[in-house]
Scaffold this motif. Sequence first.
Motif, short mmCIF file in Angstrom:
data_model
loop_
_atom_site.label_atom_id
_atom_site.label_comp_id
_atom_site.label_asym_id
_atom_site.label_seq_id
_atom_site.Cartn_x
_atom_site.Cartn_y
_atom_site.Cartn_z
N ASP A 1 -6.19 0.22 -4.40
CA ASP A 1 -7.65 0.21 -4.24
C ASP A 1 -8.06 1.15 -3.12
N GLU B 1 -13.46 -0.03 1.19
CA GLU B 1 -14.92 0.18 1.19
C GLU B 1 -15.46 0.41 2.59
N ARG C 1 -6.67 4.83 0.61
CA ARG C 1 -6.06 4.08 -0.49
C ARG C 1 -5.15 2.99 0.07
N TYR D 1 -8.34 -6.89 -1.54
CA TYR D 1 -7.84 -5.61 -2.03
C TYR D 1 -6.51 -5.77 -2.74
N SER D 2 -6.25 -4.86 -3.64
CA SER D 2 -4.96 -4.76 -4.30
C SER D 2 -4.37 -3.39 -4.02
#
Length: 323
Positions: free
Chosen positions: A56, A59, A305, A52-53
Motif C-alpha cells: 500500500d 496516506e 510504499r 495498511y497492507s
Amino acid sequence: SFLQSDDEKVQNPEKHNRWWGAEAQRWYILVGFSVLVSVFLYPNLTPSPHVYSRGDVAERDIKAVEEFLVENEELTEKSRQEAIKSLLPVYDFDPTGAGALTRLKESFAALRGSLKHEAPTFGLPSTVDPAEAMKVETTSAPVGAEDMEKFFELLGVSPRPDLFALLVEVGFSQRAEAIAAELMGDLLARGIVGNEEMLLKESANGVILHDIEKERDLVVNDIGRFFNMDSAIRHVSSMTGTGGLPADTDETTLAALELAKTLLRPNVTFNKRETQLRKDNAYKSVKPFYFRVKKGEMLVREGERITDEHLLKLAAQERLLKS
C-alpha cells in the motif's frame, strides 16, 4: 436556541421543562453514560487508524509516539531454523547388543552342562594318564528338543535345528564360543545400523551416538564405520579364506561363524524422540532479535510504499497505543 431568557422561561414553562427539566436531565445523563459504556465495550465502534497492507501507499506521515522495541520476526525465525539445522540426529548405541555376549556365554554353559558328565578317575592303573582316561570315558548325554528350545531361548533367537546339530557335533566347545564372541564383539563395537537409508539421508554431517550403557554422547562424522545387517553378515562369511581364517576351516569354526550370523542384530537405532526434543530446545534457546524505535522517529512517510518492516513498526505502535 437552547439559551433562553428568564422571560421566555416564564412565558413557556412547558417548553422549558421539556428541554431542561429534571426528567430531561436524567435522559441526558443516561444517554451519555450509554455512549461511554459502548465505547469501552465495543472499541471497534470508534474510528481506528488506517490499516495498511504490504504494497500500500502511505496516506500521511506517521511518527513514533513513544520509544519501543520491535521484534525482527524474520531474523529470529531464520536464526532458529539455523539452530535446528546445525543439530545432528541422535542414534542410540548399545555396545552390548542387548547383552548378546552374556546370553551367548550363559547358553553355552547350560548346554555343556547338559551334554557331558565326567567319568570317575579313581581306581585307574598307575600307567594310565587320568586326562586321557577322561577323554575316553567322558560320555555325551542325549540331547533333545527341550535342550534345543532352552539353548535358543537363552540366546533370544528362534530355534535353528541345523545350527544346533552343528554345535552338538562340536560339543558346544569353548573354542566355538570364543570365536563367535570375538566376531560379534568386533561388529557390535563398530555398530550395526537397522535403517541405513535413513542414516545416509539425514546424516550427511555425521550423527550423535548416544551410548546407552555409559550414558554419554559421541559425535561420529564418518558414518561409513557402521555396518548394516547385510554387510555384517557378509563380513562374518568373509572371515574364511581371505578373512583371516584358513580356507579349510574346521567344523568348530564353521559352527561359530554360523552362530555369530544368527545372533547379529542392529545395535544402532535412530532416536526420533530425543532428536526432536533437542531440536525443540535449540529452537527455544534462540532469543528474539529486536530493533529500537526512538520517540518521534518517522515510521513511514506520506507516499511511501509499505514494506514488511513498516508493518512491523506500525503493528508495534498500535499495540503500544492499545495498552
